[in-house]
Design a protein around this motif. Structure first.
Motif, PDB file in Angstrom:
ATOM      1  N   UNK A 154       0.813  -1.220   0.000  1.00 35.98           N
ATOM      2  CA  UNK A 154       0.000   0.000   0.000  1.00 35.98           C
ATOM      3  C   UNK A 154       0.845   1.268   0.000  1.00 35.98           C
ATOM      4  N   UNK A 155       2.119   1.176   0.415  1.00 38.58           N
ATOM      5  CA  UNK A 155       2.950   2.379   0.453  1.00 38.58           C
ATOM      6  C   UNK A 155       3.693   2.612  -0.851  1.00 38.58           C
ATOM      7  N   UNK A 156       3.445   1.782  -1.843  1.00 39.93           N
ATOM      8  CA  UNK A 156       4.074   2.013  -3.141  1.00 39.93           C
ATOM      9  C   UNK A 156       3.469   3.208  -3.841  1.00 39.93           C
ATOM     10  N   UNK A 157       4.171   3.724  -4.827  1.00 40.52           N
ATOM     11  CA  UNK A 157       3.667   4.884  -5.561  1.00 40.52           C
ATOM     12  C   UNK A 157       2.390   4.549  -6.317  1.00 40.52           C
ATOM     13  N   UNK A 158       2.288   3.325  -6.790  1.00 42.73           N
ATOM     14  CA  UNK A 158       1.077   2.857  -7.455  1.00 42.73           C
ATOM     15  C   UNK A 158       1.047   1.341  -7.310  1.00 42.73           C
ATOM     16  N   UNK A 159      -0.119   0.734  -7.426  1.00 39.54           N
ATOM     17  CA  UNK A 159      -0.206  -0.717  -7.252  1.00 39.54           C
ATOM     18  C   UNK A 159       0.672  -1.466  -8.255  1.00 39.54           C
ATOM     19  N   UNK A 160       1.553  -2.264  -7.732  1.00 36.83           N
ATOM     20  CA  UNK A 160       2.447  -3.066  -8.560  1.00 36.83           C
ATOM     21  C   UNK A 160       2.665  -4.404  -7.855  1.00 36.83           C
ATOM     22  N   UNK A 161       2.584  -5.479  -8.594  1.00 40.96           N
ATOM     23  CA  UNK A 161       2.630  -6.807  -8.000  1.00 40.96           C
ATOM     24  C   UNK A 161       3.899  -6.991  -7.165  1.00 40.96           C
ATOM     25  N   UNK A 162       3.685  -7.417  -5.926  1.00 38.95           N
ATOM     26  CA  UNK A 162       4.810  -7.664  -5.022  1.00 38.95           C
ATOM     27  C   UNK A 162       5.469  -8.996  -5.365  1.00 38.95           C
ATOM     28  N   UNK A 163       6.740  -9.164  -5.028  1.00 40.49           N
ATOM     29  CA  UNK A 163       7.407 -10.451  -5.264  1.00 40.49           C
ATOM     30  C   UNK A 163       6.701 -11.581  -4.515  1.00 40.49           C
ATOM     31  N   UNK A 164       6.693 -12.751  -5.111  1.00 44.59           N
ATOM     32  CA  UNK A 164       6.090 -13.902  -4.463  1.00 44.59           C
ATOM     33  C   UNK A 164       6.787 -14.179  -3.125  1.00 44.59           C
ATOM     34  N   UNK A 165       5.993 -14.525  -2.115  1.00 47.34           N
ATOM     35  CA  UNK A 165       6.498 -14.874  -0.788  1.00 47.34           C
ATOM     36  C   UNK A 165       7.100 -13.674  -0.052  1.00 47.34           C
ATOM     37  N   UNK A 166       6.663 -12.459  -0.432  1.00 49.55           N
ATOM     38  CA  UNK A 166       7.117 -11.242   0.242  1.00 49.55           C
ATOM     39  C   UNK A 166       6.560 -11.204   1.671  1.00 49.55           C
ATOM     40  N   UNK A 167       7.197 -10.411   2.545  1.00 49.77           N
ATOM     41  CA  UNK A 167       6.799 -10.368   3.948  1.00 49.77           C
ATOM     42  C   UNK A 167       6.385  -8.963   4.352  1.00 49.77           C
ATOM     43  N   UNK A 168       5.297  -8.867   5.146  1.00 53.76           N
ATOM     44  CA  UNK A 168       4.819  -7.612   5.718  1.00 53.76           C
ATOM     45  C   UNK A 168       4.813  -7.737   7.237  1.00 53.76           C
TER      46      UNK A 168
END
Length: 839
Positions: free
Chosen positions: A698-712
């Motif tokens: 959500x903090x990206x400049x615009x929606x862009x697919x995150x890398x698979x298995x990313x962590x939040x």
């Protein structure tokens, strides 16, 4: 809100999202034996200006009405008012029909009932004789409405709509199409044009129970589904005998772009035709052929900076003979053929090739102090408040059409004097100029059908492009606006005239009369600028342009007003209709077929609906049981139709085809029966966009697919909390685009690996819950984004772990209990960790 009405019994409930689990509470309510259905509150907006606002439309707080009616087509009357000529309303006015005795209920933003052209009062004995404010001054679309007895307008939209129906004669040269009718105004839109479906349901039912003969609405959201709760409520009113006329939306030229509730069952959904005479509303000036104040001719101008003071000066025009490059503009200094001192002239100059300040600077070399610019083409939307120089004492702009009249006079050696009045003291004036480009054609902005279940939509067309009408007094009193919002009240007026003339109020009969007598318009492809000889598709214009006089005087009726052939999977390849002859003598009818151009909804290789798909000449073949039939007076005849769908079309692009069954009667009546079909499978229509269905930060400049298995790593949530996609905290969020209508979209969270989440099996898959707001129903093509903070829609806080979202979109006509009737797409995986936890 208590929604206890004779045709709709329910309530609108706002749950406390902090203390209550929204989904759990709504589920408990839905499980009560007395509850038949539960819907979410959805927010609606007025159908914004279809053409975009232009600088000349709203003239501001001008306090004086012109006494010198400015018009190019008629004297000081409304006989030749173009929208009424197009729809034959003028002919019914000539016969004395005004809508007298008919009650038209309007659901809108309120009305300035103090406007003298709308009667100047509210209540019994007034033109605006009934209605109420359902929301109050502080309604924002989410809080509890506070009703008020007086539906005063603070937006302008409702006052404009009211004038189209009920405006009395005035110096600006327009009149309401049913100016003898009584209006009821149910204010359901706030000052920003926002409402909600519960408020609109209440407004429709209040209008029905207060005895409205017709209910008109110019509000909606893009949909394409008749199952929307507002559409259902409206359809119940229609079934109870009150016709509802609703604007079809301003989302064209996309196919499948109609708005709800216009796409409801039985609704008279209205498309927009462009006016053949474009009004210009502005400040009044005068010309004469001498310097006296006698024999003045009025004209309309747009004040510049600075505006003109009170002056009378002779016009002098910049010509190619007086410019360095042989032009009508003055982008460079004038040559020696021009007077050295123009300070005592009002200089007329074309605004082209450079800016207005540049031209003013060039004219300063000849000491020009007063400048009237004119546009380089006939498009009135290009007029604006010009800027000049500090040395300029007065400026303004007029349309090219007006300037050419003056140029011709000056070219013949005739002196022309202009009398200008400073704007605060000048009158309001209107002029009407012929629209030789797209006048009389369906507007580009007008929404196309059909619905996502192949129902015919829109039903009819009336003028909605460039319409002059009333506006709140404090906002200027008058306004030129465009949209299906303007087309709908004109259609409601036509219904009122027919009701008065024929004493018919049945919605089905009225729709049949108007539809069968409509006049079909030719197709304009606004993307290519091509004007086709063929007719505009049924999915764009419906039956065509309403013809009020013909509808009143028609003696032939048809058993249906339209035919939907459905899609390829459900093709109606054989159907029939009945002709009833209400004349006093036998009539022989010739039965024929005029197909229209077909048009694909998608472009090959593109997943989203196409704005500029190319039309095709591929048409259906229709054969009739009889091509000529004689029906005795008072008798009927049935015609059977066999249908062969068009060949050679790319079915995966969902081509929409249609046409008109024609009946030519020996009594001179020419009738039509529109039909429409889809040459492809709606069930196989693309729904979840393959390139826009992913998890993102959500903090990206615009929606862009995150890398698979990313962590939040996110804060530990509170049950009932709802994160925002614009939060400063970085949440995982789902982005999904619907490329076609979706009856039901699920977004289920799936635990992966050893994640210790409790699961429930839904349609054969173990899921831990749904994302907030899911599942959702009756989606149109749009982008949906929702952030996830660890709390499911069901109110469960998920444990830390690895998850993915399983998107499942129910196919059109699909069975929601059958897993095989869903399109599915699983997102990439994502890991949730909490920055803090509770025990």
């Amino acid at each position: 809100m208590n929604l206890s009405y004779s045709l709709f019994r329910g309530a609108s409930i706002q749950l406390d999202a902090i203390d209550l689990d929204l989904h759990h509470a709504s589920t408990k309510i839905a499980s009560l034996a007395s509850v038949k259905n539960v819907w979410p509150v959805r927010y609606f907006e007025h159908l914004a200006n279809g053409k975009g606002s232009s600088g000349n439309s709203n003239i501001g707080k001008l306090n004086h009405l012109s006494k010198h009616f400015a018009r190019t087509t008629a004297d000081n009357d409304t006989v030749g008012y173009a929208p009424h000529v197009l729809t034959q309303v003028d002919k019914l006015h000539a016969e004395g029909f005004t809508g007298k005795g008919i009650r038209v209920g309007l659901v809108d933003s309120g009305v300035d009932y103090n406007h003298p052209v709308l009667g100047g009062c509210f209540g019994e004995g007034c033109i605006i004789s009934y209605g109420k404010d359902l929301i109050g001054d502080d309604f924002n679309g989410t809080n509890t409405p506070v009703p008020d007895p007086y539906p005063q307008d603070c937006l302008g939209h409702g006052t404009h709509v009211s004038g189209i129906i009920a405006a009395q004669e005035n110096y600006l040269g327009f009149i309401g199409a049913a100016y003898g009718a009584n209006l009821g105004m149910y204010k359901a839109l706030n000052c920003a044009g926002v409402s909600s479906n519960d408020v609109l349901i209440a407004a429709f039912n209040e209008a029905y129970e207060d005895g409205s003969d017709i209910i008109s609405l110019s509000v909606g959201i893009i949909s394409g589904w008749k199952e929307d709760p507002l559409a259902i409520a409206v359809s119940r009113i229609i079934d109870a005998g009150v016709p509802c006329v609703i604007a079809n939306g301003n989302n064209g030229p996309f196919v499948f772009s109609s708005a709800t509730p216009a796409d409801g069952k039985g609704v008279m959904a209205v498309a927009s035709i462009e006016n053949t005479m474009t009004p210009l509303l502005g400040t009044e000036g005068f010309t004469s052929l001498d310097s006296s104040s006698e024999n003045l001719t009025s004209f309309v101008w747009i004040p510049g900076t600075p505006a003109f003071p009170n002056i009378t000066l002779p016009l002098w025009v910049v010509t190619p003979n007086t410019t360095a490059y042989g032009t009508w503009n003055a982008c460079s200094p004038l040559n020696e053929n021009a007077p050295a001192d123009l300070s005592d002239k009002l200089v007329l100059v074309e605004l082209s090739d450079c800016s207005d300040p540049d031209i003013a600077n060039s004219l300063l070399k000849n000491n020009a102090k007063y400048i009237m610019f004119y546009s380089s083409d006939d498009d009135l939307s290009n007029l604006y408040s010009v800027s000049t120089t500090p040395e300029t004492l007065g400026s303004g702009m007029v349309p090219r059409q007006q300037a050419l009249v003056w140029r011709d006079l000056l070219g013949d050696g005739t002196e022309v004097y202009a009398t200008m009045i400073e704007p605060q003291s000048a009158g309001t004036a209107a002029a009407f100029f012929p629209n030789d480009s797209n006048g009389g054609c369906v507007d580009e902005f007008s929404s196309w059908g059909p619905t996502w279940e192949a129902d015919l939509n829109p039903r009819i067309s009336t003028p909605g492009g460039s319409i002059l009408s009333t506006y709140p007094l404090w906002m200027g009193g008058y306004y030129v606006d465009s949209g299906t919002s303007m087309a709908a009240p004109l259609m409601a007026s036509i219904y009122a005239l027919i009701m008065e003339a024929r004493s018919i109020k049945d919605p089905k009969t009225l729709m049949g009369l108007v539809s069968s007598t409509a006049n079909q318009r030719k197709y304009v492809d606004y993307n290519t600028g091509i004007f086709y000889e063929g007719l505009a598709p049924v999915a764009q214009q419906g039956a065509g342009l309403a013809q009020a006089y013909d509808a009143v005087h028609a003696t032939t009726t048809l058993s249906v007003s339209s035919i939907s052939l459905n899609d390829t999977n459900h093709l109606v390849n054989s159907t029939d209709f009945t002709i009833t002859n209400g004349a006093k003598q036998a009539v022989t009818y010739s039965v024929g077929h005029v197909p229209t151009l077909s048009r694909e909804a998608y472009k090959t290789g593109q997943s989203t609906l196409g704005r500029s798909t190319t039309p095709s000449n591929a048409t259906a073949t229709l054969t009739f049981s009889e091509t000529k039939v004689t029906v005795p007076a008072g008798g009927s005849a049935k015609i059977t139709i066999e249908v062969t769908p068009p060949q050679g079309l790319n079915s995966s692009n969902l081509p929409v085809y249609g046409g008109y069954i024609t009946l030519s009667g020996s009594n001179g009546e020419n009738l039509v029966l529109p039909y429409l079909g889809v040459a492809g499978s709606l069930k196989n229509a693309r729904s979840i966009d393959p390139g826009y269905s992913f998890i993102y930060h959500t903090t990206g400049r615009f929606p862009q697919e995150a890398p698979d298995n990313d962590t939040w790593t996110i804060p530990y949530p509170t049950v009932g909390s709802k994160p925002s996609t614009s939060s400063t905290i970085d949440y995982p969020a789902l982005g999904v685009e619907a490329d076609a209508g979706i009856p039901l979209l699920r977004a289920d969270i799936i635990p992966l690996g050893a994640t210790p989440a409790k699961t429930t099996n839904i349609l054969g898959v173990d899921v831990a819950g749904s994302l907030h707001g899911y599942p959702v129903r009756w989606l149109n093509t749009n982008i949906n984004q929702v952030a996830f903070n660890g709390v499911t829609q069901e109110g469960t806080i998920l444990p830390e772990g690895n998850y993915a979202v399983l998107l499942r979109a129910l196919k059109i006509f699909g069975d929601e209990e059958n897993p095989g009737d869903y399109f599915t797409k699983q997102t990439g995986s994502f890991n949730i960790k909490y920055a803090s936890s509770t025990t």
